[in-house]
Scaffold this active site. Structure first.
Site, short mmCIF file in Angstrom:
data_model
loop_
_atom_site.label_atom_id
_atom_site.label_comp_id
_atom_site.label_asym_id
_atom_site.label_seq_id
_atom_site.Cartn_x
_atom_site.Cartn_y
_atom_site.Cartn_z
N LYS A 29 0.84 -1.20 0.00
CA LYS A 29 0.00 0.00 0.00
C LYS A 29 0.87 1.25 0.00
O LYS A 29 0.66 2.17 -0.79
CB LYS A 29 -0.91 -0.04 1.23
CG LYS A 29 -2.14 0.80 1.10
CD LYS A 29 -3.01 0.66 2.34
CE LYS A 29 -3.79 -0.64 2.35
NZ LYS A 29 -4.41 -0.93 3.65
N ARG A 99 -3.32 3.00 8.47
CA ARG A 99 -3.62 1.85 7.62
C ARG A 99 -2.44 0.88 7.60
O ARG A 99 -1.29 1.29 7.47
CB ARG A 99 -3.86 2.32 6.18
CG ARG A 99 -4.67 3.59 6.09
CD ARG A 99 -4.66 4.19 4.69
NE ARG A 99 -5.29 3.32 3.71
CZ ARG A 99 -5.31 3.58 2.41
NH1 ARG A 99 -4.70 4.66 1.94
NH2 ARG A 99 -5.90 2.75 1.59
N GLY A 108 -8.50 -7.57 3.87
CA GLY A 108 -9.29 -7.64 5.09
C GLY A 108 -8.55 -8.14 6.31
O GLY A 108 -9.14 -8.33 7.37
N MET A 110 -6.09 -6.76 8.14
CA MET A 110 -5.81 -5.83 9.23
C MET A 110 -6.67 -4.58 9.06
O MET A 110 -6.91 -4.12 7.96
CB MET A 110 -4.33 -5.51 9.24
CG MET A 110 -3.56 -6.68 9.86
SD MET A 110 -1.81 -6.53 9.71
CE MET A 110 -1.56 -7.17 8.09
N ARG A 349 -3.36 -1.30 -6.48
CA ARG A 349 -2.55 -2.51 -6.37
C ARG A 349 -2.92 -3.39 -7.56
O ARG A 349 -3.97 -3.20 -8.17
CB ARG A 349 -2.82 -3.24 -5.07
CG ARG A 349 -4.26 -3.67 -4.93
CD ARG A 349 -4.54 -4.33 -3.60
NE ARG A 349 -5.97 -4.44 -3.41
CZ ARG A 349 -6.56 -4.66 -2.26
NH1 ARG A 349 -5.85 -4.77 -1.16
NH2 ARG A 349 -7.86 -4.77 -2.17
N HIS A 471 -15.68 -8.91 0.37
CA HIS A 471 -14.69 -9.90 0.80
C HIS A 471 -14.89 -11.23 0.09
O HIS A 471 -13.96 -11.83 -0.42
CB HIS A 471 -14.78 -10.09 2.32
CG HIS A 471 -13.82 -11.11 2.85
ND1 HIS A 471 -14.16 -12.43 3.01
CD2 HIS A 471 -12.52 -10.99 3.19
CE1 HIS A 471 -13.10 -13.08 3.46
NE2 HIS A 471 -12.10 -12.23 3.58
N SER A 795 12.99 -43.24 -16.72
CA SER A 795 11.83 -42.43 -16.38
C SER A 795 11.68 -42.50 -14.87
O SER A 795 11.57 -43.59 -14.31
CB SER A 795 10.58 -42.97 -17.07
OG SER A 795 9.46 -42.24 -16.64
N CYS A 862 7.46 -39.67 -14.64
CA CYS A 862 6.08 -40.08 -14.89
C CYS A 862 5.27 -40.21 -13.62
O CYS A 862 4.18 -40.74 -13.63
CB CYS A 862 6.05 -41.38 -15.69
SG CYS A 862 6.81 -42.76 -14.82
N TYR A 882 11.67 -34.65 -20.58
CA TYR A 882 10.22 -34.46 -20.61
C TYR A 882 9.61 -34.73 -19.24
O TYR A 882 10.23 -35.35 -18.38
CB TYR A 882 9.57 -35.37 -21.66
CG TYR A 882 9.63 -36.85 -21.33
CD1 TYR A 882 8.66 -37.45 -20.52
CD2 TYR A 882 10.65 -37.65 -21.83
CE1 TYR A 882 8.71 -38.80 -20.22
CE2 TYR A 882 10.71 -39.00 -21.53
CZ TYR A 882 9.74 -39.58 -20.71
OH TYR A 882 9.80 -40.90 -20.40
P1 ADP Z 1 -7.78 -2.32 3.29
O1 ADP Z 1 -6.37 -2.75 3.26
O2 ADP Z 1 -8.66 -3.20 4.09
O3 ADP Z 1 -8.30 -2.04 1.92
P2 ADP Z 1 -7.42 0.49 3.63
O4 ADP Z 1 -6.29 0.96 4.43
O5 ADP Z 1 -7.31 0.59 2.17
O6 ADP Z 1 -7.81 -0.95 4.10
O7 ADP Z 1 -8.66 1.32 4.13
C1 ADP Z 1 -9.95 0.98 3.81
C2 ADP Z 1 -10.70 2.17 3.29
O8 ADP Z 1 -10.63 3.25 4.21
C3 ADP Z 1 -10.13 2.73 2.03
O9 ADP Z 1 -10.63 2.09 0.92
C4 ADP Z 1 -10.61 4.15 2.05
O10 ADP Z 1 -11.87 4.21 1.46
C5 ADP Z 1 -10.69 4.45 3.51
N1 ADP Z 1 -9.56 5.31 3.85
C6 ADP Z 1 -8.34 4.96 4.24
N2 ADP Z 1 -7.56 6.04 4.43
C7 ADP Z 1 -8.32 7.10 4.14
C8 ADP Z 1 -8.10 8.51 4.12
N3 ADP Z 1 -6.93 9.02 4.44
N4 ADP Z 1 -9.11 9.30 3.77
C9 ADP Z 1 -10.30 8.77 3.44
N5 ADP Z 1 -10.59 7.47 3.42
C10 ADP Z 1 -9.61 6.64 3.78
MG MG Z 2 -7.87 -0.77 0.71
#
Ligand code: ADP
Ligand code: MG
Ligand code: MG
Length: 937
Positions: A29, A99, A108, A110, A349, A471, A795, A862, A882
């Protein structure tokens, strides 16, 4: 860690200290936020605390390196100056999100904390600044709850427990007589904040931290802490991510998608992640914050509708889509937020995708010249090809079911394919049922990371809520599961274990079917049929020009074939399997087991006569009956294979396998053959072995009963002669199994050569043929130089070679091997993935020494491993000629072989480049590398 080390990297405002390639240091990220900022995309400013700090944290009793605090403060100051706001300022408060971000994306795993920096004073500043007190207090109450859940650990671990903040919220809504959160007035939100804080005090014994700095460090600690939570650990195990990678922490200034109707938040893919189609694909919610879209709380809107809602933003997103794809040269998964008509990018990503999409995107990007064909080949996980070969519903049967009123509802088609299974409602149950051999469909309101084990065990996944980016959709796609999500008309009650659709109640264990290509949900079991690729290749019922799926498959396989060195053959015992092998691109047969031919109609009787015979004459008489049948089989196989080599193994299994074991069966055989039942029973007892795996089998049979080998050699060579007369260049390779000593092979080879002379004289033509052996005993591998004096090819029979190297019987290993793998005593089941460190060493030895004796020795594999990608790569490196695998795995092996060759090429190129670089310091190292290389060679 030296004191000069840099712990924090900034991003935003058109620049960044970090870069996209620094994923190991900044996490995925953080690295991509930096890269987007460098590309000039609108990224809210922030900073990343490196993964090295996480590792330090765990190495030092969960503490931080000296100097980190100062660096964080300095970076915070930079953001403050940039935005003209201050962290904790009562008038112009700066709010941030915290984050997590590991090197590999862990969906999902963390939790992100939003709106950090709010307290009773700053909330007033936010209210005034935005001119929207409701918004400010809504942010505040969300923040307190999120912080309570994530940092203070109040989130329930057990599914039956309820989130304490949700309970309070429910009560509040009830008391105020409203249904939606959005209907709560400001004073109710203020009460919520107070009540949430009181709950926190009650449960933890501490007050909610009002100091933003304290909040920040609490959140940072929680992110690092979550690296070792159970969900994260399970995910890492499932995906082979080492725990010492660590996670980074991103602190980023907040932007708000929930300030009104000119705001929103969304998630999108630069191409369709289910089909791979080149369209902008995604979802958004107006007036919403962060996780609302992903969490599946409200079902979001399709991104295409944004074109009318916010045309300028939509245009800007399309531009960004182009920029990102041409920069990353791959499909991206993005997150964005719109605050008062201004777009912000929050994440990008490489997007997860189905096997279908993986192939389509790789092929189309190569056709668009965005990537090279070689890159396209490298991008497709060989196992993903399974999805292209996977069954679809038989359209006639499906129509029948639908016309019969079995159609239930339609959801979003998140993961293509067809699945029928019995309903289970809990992930744990899915896992248990599947372990018992049941086919299950996991049906849930929505899935969460706790469910991954159960999702993995299910045929398919069906959810009532959430969109294409929920998810269930994301993880299901990655696992290659059939997946239908967001079926709003389904009511799931997991506690009662019922699902209600259209007034009909379904219970645990009931059958349903889901079509992940169309999103349809159908009652009961629906018959499936072969995929489009199979319809073209095997059934020949579909014109290849009419199938796009086939076109892309063929293109990819063509590029793979151009890149690979290893040949790919099939393990096939019958003419129909041989034709399948050719259709899938098999370049020969690597293993034709003759024993399967003895079980056919009429044959087993002759076979039993042969086994029950008391004298050589009797045995030969019985064998004479089998001879024409075997010859016919071989003729069929040679015709199917044309000039491709066909390796045929002489009889291998212990003879008792052909005899009846229960008294009733023996009675039956006695009746059929006229042999007294007592004699049959006696022979069965005679042939009983304490340890048949190591008993009288393999070449040991042909040595004691030479007439068996002779008959088989005759059948093979006569068949070859006759097919040659049809102008088909049959090319037999006769393979003697379970040889441990060269003398065994000499004995059997002599028999074959003598028969060949006779046959060629009688038939009046000669057929080129080889005699070789399976290497499936350690002694054979170790004495490969001697064995190769006789054998014209090797083989590796890695199923038996694994059994005999480990001294463990595969049939008895079920009791302990899974536990070995679970406890990481072995990295994987050695019968699935070749044990490169042990069995592989024997192979490498065998190849090397076999070729010392006979430089042109042909070598293949084989065992089951011949179709497993990591094992195929090993075979490439070990210079086999092979691999041979089941016909359906041939495409996978072709792709894996191509990838092995391309990776080798890339590594050689990199090594050359490195060797050229004139660096003072690198000189001694280069020597060391050279030495290593020499040793390997
Ligand atoms: P995940 O790894 O679970 O996707 P993120 O860190 O991307 O978690 O956060 C989830 C959501 O939180 C993001 O998709 C975004 O919409 C919101 N978010 C995170 N940081 C910010 C920020 N600085 N301003 C506004 N929304 C945020
Ligand atoms: Mg995200
Ligand atoms: Mg064997």
């Amino acid at each position: 860690m030296s004191s000069k080390q840099k712990f924090v990297y900034s991003f935003g405002g058109g620049t960044a200290e970090g870069k996209g390639e620094q994923k190991a240091l900044l996490g995925g990220k953080g690295a991509n936020l930096a890269e987007m900022a460098r590309l000039g995309l609108p990224v809210p400013p922030g900073f990343t605390i490196t993964t090295e700090v996480c590792t330090w944290f765990y190495d030092h009793g969960k503490s931080y390196p000296k100097g980190l605090e100062k660096e964080v403060a300095a970076h915070l100051g930079r953001i403050e100056r940039q935005l003209g706001r201050k962290f904790g300022d009562p008038l112009q408060p700066l709010l941030v999100s915290v984050r997590s971000g590991a090197r590999a994306s862990m969906p999902g795993m963390m939790d992100t904390i939003l709106n950090l920096g709010l307290n009773d004073r700053t909330v007033e500043g936010l209210a005034k600044g935005s001119n929207n007190p409701r918004f400010a207090w809504d942010c505040y109450r969300r923040f307190v709850a999120m912080y309570g859940d994530v940092v203070l650990d109040l989130k329930p671990v057990d599914k039956r427990e309820r989130d304490p903040f949700e309970v309070i919220l429910e009560k509040k809504k009830h008391a105020r007589g409203v249904k939606l959160d959005t209907e709560l007035p400001v004073d109710a939100l203020k009460e919520l904040v107070r009540e949430f804080k009181a709950e926190i005090r009650k449960r933890t014994g501490h007050s909610f931290p009002d100091d933003p700095m304290e909040q920040l460090w609490g959140a940072v600690g929680a992110v690092f802490g979550s690296w070792m939570n159970e969900r994260a650990i399970v995910y890492r195990q499932l995906n082979a991510i080492p725990s010492d990678w660590g996670t980074a922490v991103n602190v980023q200034s907040m932007v708000f998608g929930n300030l009104g109707d000119d705001c929103g938040t969304g998630v999108a893919f630069t191409r369709d992640p289910a089909t791979g189609e080149d369209v902008f694909y995604g979802e958004y919610l107006i007036n919403a914050q962060g996780e609302d879209v992903v969490a599946g709380v409200r079902t979001p809107q399709k991104i295409a509708t944004l074109k009318d809602r916010m045309p300028a933003i939509y245009r800007q997103l399309l531009e960004i889509r182009k920029t990102l794809e041409s920069h990353y040269r791959d499909m991206q998964d993005i997150e964005f937020t719109v605050e008062r008509g201004k777009l912000y990018m929050l994440q990008t990503r490489t997007g997860k995708r189905t096997g279908f999409a993986e192939v389509r995107i790789a092929v189309e990007m190569a056709e668009e010249k965005l990537i090279t064909p070689e890159e396209a080949v490298l991008r497709v996980n060989p196992d993903s090809l399974n999805q292209l070969l996977r069954p679809i519903f038989d359209p006639a049967k499906k129509r029948e079911a639908i016309e019969g009123g079995k159609f239930l509802t339609r959801g979003l088609n998140a993961g293509p394919g067809a699945a029928s299974g019995r309903i289970v409602f809990l992930a744990g149950d899915a896992f248990e049922w599947a372990a018992r051999g049941e086919k299950v469909l996991l049906v849930r309101e929505e899935t969460s990371p706790e469910d991954i084990k159960g999702m993995n065990a299910s045929e398919g996944i069906l959810t009532a809520r959430g969109g294409m980016t929920s998810h269930a959709a994301l993880v299901g796609r990655q696992m290659g599961k059939v997946c239908v999500v967001g079926c709003e008309s389904i009511h799931v009650d997991a506690r009662a274990r019922t699902m209600v659709v259209k007034g009909k109640t379904f219970r645990e264990g009931d059958w349903i079917s889901i079509d992940g290509t169309t999103g349809e949900v159908i009652e009961g079991k629906v018959a499936t049929m072969p995929s489009e690729v199979l319809q073209v290749l095997l059934e020949k019922t579909l014109d290849p020009r009419k199938s796009h799926v086939y076109h892309r498959y063929a293109k990819l396989m063509g590029w793979a074939d151009a890149a690979r060195r290893l040949k790919v053959r099939a393990n096939a015992d019958q003419p129909d399997q041989a034709s399948n092998a050719v259709a899938f691109g098999g370049e020969g047969i690597g293993l034709c087991r003759t024993e399967h031919m003895f079980f056919g109609e009429g044959r087993i009787v002759a076979m039993r006569e042969m086994i029950l015979a008391d004298t050589v004459e009797e045995r030969e008489k019985a064998l004479a009956k089998i001879l024409p049948m075997q010859r016919e089989d071989f003729i069929g196989i040679f015709r199917a294979m044309g000039p491709r080599p066909v390796t045929i193994r002489t009889l291998d299994p212990p003879l008792h396998e052909f005899l009846p074991h229960t008294p009733a069966e023996q009675e039956e055989v006695a009746k059929q053959s006229g042999i007294p039942v007592e004699k049959i029973a006696r022979k069965v007892a005679d042939l009983h072995e304490m340890n048949p795996m190591l008993g009288h089998r393999g070449c040991r049979l042909g040595i004691i009963f030479p007439e068996i080998t002779k008959m088989q050699a005759r059948a093979i060579l006569e068949a070859a002669c006759r097919v040659r007369k049809e102008k088909i260049a049959a090319t037999p390779e006769i393979m003697i199994p379970l040889v441990g000593h060269v003398r065994e092979l000499e004995d059997q080879t002599q028999l074959v050569r003598d028969v060949a002379e006779e046959v060629f004289r009688a038939e009046g033509i000669k057929v080129p043929y080889l005699v070789g052996t399976m290497i499936e005993l350690p002694r054979a591998a170790v004495t490969a130089d001697e064995i190769a004096t006789v054998a014209e090819f090797f083989s590796f029979g890695t199923n038996d070679l694994t059994q005999t190297t480990f001294g463990l019987s595969r049939d008895d290993s079920g009791k302990f091997l899974p536990e070995y793998v679970r406890r990481e005593i072995l990295p994987a089941d050695p019968f699935e993935k070749l044990d490169q460190g042990g069995v592989g060493k024997l192979m490498a030895w065998g190849v090397t020494w076999g070729r010392v004796t006979r430089p042109n020795l042909k070598v293949g594999i084989c065992g089951e491993h011949g179709g497993e990608p990591s094992s195929v790569e090993f075979c490439h490196r070990t210079k086999l000629d092979y691999v041979s695998c089941s016909p359906f795995r041939i495409p996978i092996a072709r792709l894996a072989a191509a990838q092995a060759a391309l990776k080798e090429k890339a590594a050689e190129k990199a090594a050359k480049k490195k060797a050229k670089k004139p660096a003072k310091k690198a000189a001694p190292r280069r020597k060391a590398a050279k030495r290593k290389g020499a040793r390997r060679r």
